[in-house]
Write an enzyme that holds these catalytic residues in place. Sequence first.
Site, PDB file in Angstrom:
ATOM      1  N   GLY A 184       0.821  -1.206   0.000  1.00  0.00           N
ATOM      2  CA  GLY A 184       0.000   0.000   0.000  1.00  0.00           C
ATOM      3  C   GLY A 184       0.847   1.244   0.000  1.00  0.00           C
ATOM      4  O   GLY A 184       1.866   1.292  -0.681  1.00  0.00           O
ATOM      5  N   GLY A 233       1.985   2.383   5.778  1.00  0.00           N
ATOM      6  CA  GLY A 233       3.184   1.583   6.019  1.00  0.00           C
ATOM      7  C   GLY A 233       3.818   1.935   7.354  1.00  0.00           C
ATOM      8  O   GLY A 233       4.247   1.071   8.114  1.00  0.00           O
ATOM      9  N   GLU A 282       5.569  -3.223   0.940  1.00  0.00           N
ATOM     10  CA  GLU A 282       5.595  -2.993  -0.507  1.00  0.00           C
ATOM     11  C   GLU A 282       4.854  -1.697  -0.767  1.00  0.00           C
ATOM     12  O   GLU A 282       3.633  -1.666  -0.800  1.00  0.00           O
ATOM     13  CB  GLU A 282       4.917  -4.163  -1.235  1.00  0.00           C
ATOM     14  CG  GLU A 282       5.638  -5.483  -1.115  1.00  0.00           C
ATOM     15  CD  GLU A 282       6.942  -5.537  -1.915  1.00  0.00           C
ATOM     16  OE1 GLU A 282       7.113  -4.700  -2.831  1.00  0.00           O
ATOM     17  OE2 GLU A 282       7.775  -6.400  -1.611  1.00  0.00           O
ATOM     18  N   CYS A 320       1.691   0.208  -8.676  1.00  0.00           N
ATOM     19  CA  CYS A 320       2.818   0.770  -7.933  1.00  0.00           C
ATOM     20  C   CYS A 320       4.074   0.894  -8.778  1.00  0.00           C
ATOM     21  O   CYS A 320       4.956   1.672  -8.464  1.00  0.00           O
ATOM     22  CB  CYS A 320       3.099  -0.057  -6.688  1.00  0.00           C
ATOM     23  SG  CYS A 320       3.255  -1.801  -7.039  1.00  0.00           S
TER      24      CYS A 320
END
Lengths: 493, 477
Positions: free
Chosen positions: A205, A210, A227, A262
């Site tokens: 995310g 995070g 990630e 991403c």
Amino acid sequence: MALEVEKEVKKSNEVFDSKAASSLVNELRQSFASGKTRSYKWRVSQLKSVAKLVNDGERDIVDALRSDLSKPEFESVVYEVSMLKNSCKVALKELKRWMSPEKVKTSLTTFPSSAEIVSEPLGVVLVISAWNYPFLLSLDPVIGAIAAGNAVVLKPSEVAPATSSLLAKLLKEYLDSSCVRVVEGAVSETTALLEQKWDKICYTGNGRVGRIVMQAAAKHLTPVLLELGGKSPVVVDSDVNLKVATRRIIAGKWACNNGQACISPDYIITTKEFAPKLVDVLKEELEKFYGKNPLESKDLSRIVNSNHFARLSKLLDDEKVSCKVVHGGERNETDLLIAPTLLLDVPRDSLIMNEEIFGPLLPIITVDKVEESFDIICSGSKPLAAYLFTSNEKLKKQFVMTVSAGGVVINDTTIHLAVHTLPFGGVGESGMGSYHGKFSFDAFSHKKAVVYRSFVGDAAIRYPPYTKGKLRLLKALIGGSILGIIRALFGWS
Amino acid sequence: MEATLAEVKETFKSGKTRSVAWRKKQLRALIELIQENEDKLFKALNDDLGKHPTEAYRDEIGVVLKSTDYALSNVEKWAAPKKSPVPLFFFPAKGELLPEPLGVILIFSCWNFPISLALDPLIGAISAGNTVVLKPSDQAPACSSFLANTIPLYLDSKAIKVIEGGAEICERILQHKWEKIFFTGSQQIGRIVMSAAAKHLTPVTLELGGKCPTILDSLSSPSDLKVAVKRIVGSKWGPCSGQACIAIDYLLVEEKLAPTLIELLKKIIKTFYGEIPKESKSIARIVNRNHFERLKNLLKDPLVAASIVHGGSLDEDNLIIEPTILLDPPLDAAIMTEEIFGPLLPIITLRNIQESVEFINSRPKPLAIYAFTKNETLKRRILSETSSGSVTFNDVMIQYLCDTLPFGGVDQSGFGKYHGKYSFDTFSHEKAIMQGSFFPEIEPRYPPWDEFKMKFIRLAYRLDYFGLVLLLLGLKR
């Protein structure tokens, strides 16, 4: 939308609070303690079930992704279903090798001995996934966790509700529910889960969440795999095969969930001179791919929800850039559609250049010399991916050496994701830890060092009372000098 | 401190630490530092912990020299890019893994091995091409000031800095953004370090401790038993008098072995440390009054005190605690729930040695498990049913010396690993690199999507090259 889902969960009277989370973890911990997840047999059976789940469920998966993101079937099959099938296949094929202990050499200092590194499961792990590739990003880590012999709880993203509920249904149906579970929900459910003690947390995310995840993990000393994303640049040199380069940029940007990925190219850096040519070919190829009216194309995903639509609109309406649109810019708020949009010569202090775009907008920054792009990239935080199109070998080398990013691809975009022999993961703001293929197995394993010694070969020098002679011998031994050892043993030095 | 940090950042940016030549030069300088200052090191370690030079050499100086040598002869190989095969489908693309330095590293070291726990990670950080700030423990002040004074004389002072200080300094340091934090110490501080790191998304390696059990099976041969007990005594009271994260915390034995074991332990302790251990120069002292009090308190519980079968005398003035053995102290007493980190050794008796697996599993995962046994079933059970940072059969602590083995904990004993190549990896980012060319171009990658493209991609993922050819020739339906 997140709120709506939360309400729905509450309505169904299944409040998943801290107590429920704790009893779930306890239950899985007991299953793990029974040792069943450690066996090769269990892991294989579960991996086969994941493969079967993906195979049998393909129709439903494609439908769910269409409902959540209007994702074109092709993209769903290529980037989610097929990737997962491949992950299972690789894991099933390699598992025996991954699981076997790795023998290592031992040194003279500890002679005679033998040593090995044993991979053991960590225990009960939590996977929190994202909405943009909701199937892939949920099940790919789960495959790694299972391959490594862990019990898993998966928390799919509430922002992709159809996929979330399909995952809950399929995993319950196909996998061993004493060891693999799905918890659906939003912030409050995630908070309840994060209060528990896990043996590893894998989160996909953004950096803001995070940080929250890592903070929560710190309380229990839990290692994390984060990630995240970042602004992945594409540098385009002027000596390239322009048609191929632009098509590959388009494939990585708009053909990947309409830029909501991403590792999507976030912005382009090219020379002032070359920019107009690049823009022309991009326009041309975009029209070939998505037609004259891209809002009507069936081959583009929509923006996931109105929040993100508003966020992207804001980036586009920033007065610093609104005049820079050279292609696209069309929007349809009702259907949450934004056309592929090119912006030329955007100022670096604009909004769009200061946050991850995560959508179909592609700004182009121009420089005098292509080498200047390195400074621009290095002055920002480290991206998840960096792309370069060039035929210049020297430039390639320089790029690879100076640009820090999770992964680097030369003359293409995003394809490294599909290569299971490469680790996938970020660095700095783009995350920590990596997975895919063997790296997934390692991410969810503890590498236990094991030394075997026999009772012979005991050297008195290890033990007190300490003397000068022992010190001399020890020096020689640690230095590995045979002559020194002999001299010390005979008391010659 | 801000200026120091700015300088190491600037140095990293300049790129000079990336060259293998720079790394090697620093490693060579580190060897010089150790060799030219051996006496000062012996003195500092003696001042801080009363370590005998032989002990100091074995556990600190020698360890650092060995690690530096190893890094020096391997760094070129480690830093080189590694080819990574990619599936034929992507031909002619090439895959590669290129290790790159992370940036500015913060190392917090610990007081029990104040030299090796500071320099061992430093070797890794340098090998990987980073700039470093080292914060030695203020509880070993002589070593801390030795490092602060000597490192700038030998190593590149623009790239490697030492900051001394206590809790307040740590707190300030932690507010800054680092590219990696390497911490050796306690769980409690480990949590603080990790939550500070979370604010900046900084990865951490936590080297913590735990109660490391030693299983001693009833060995049939008396000579084996003697070797085992010698190794136990040597490792419990040898390295820093039990103040080591991988020291034996307690022994697990069968009831029937306990009397023989205690006699043998006593005998060997006497051979090693003489009649009056506190007068022996071969045993380290307790680091400071706080820890001395902590250990004293562990023995205070009357039930614990009653279980002492050997030793137990405390020399408050010199901070020396005699090697002390306890037989079956209560399992809920602090001595059996907290990490001991000192010269006290509880022996826990079991009816059957196989029960040790359950005993260990009912407690947090330790940094190390030791087992003296020739029983293959027991070995297998320990390996596959328990979890710990490492397992060593028939010896103690030597796993630490093995450069080819990862050193690190699991669960409450920490995470991340170092030593040898693992140190290099700990301070590197492994960058995945894929190099493609402009030809050939695979059309089905691009929209607009159709049935043919779908089939093509499905076959490609299955790496079904024959199917792909048929499809391209229009022969496949």
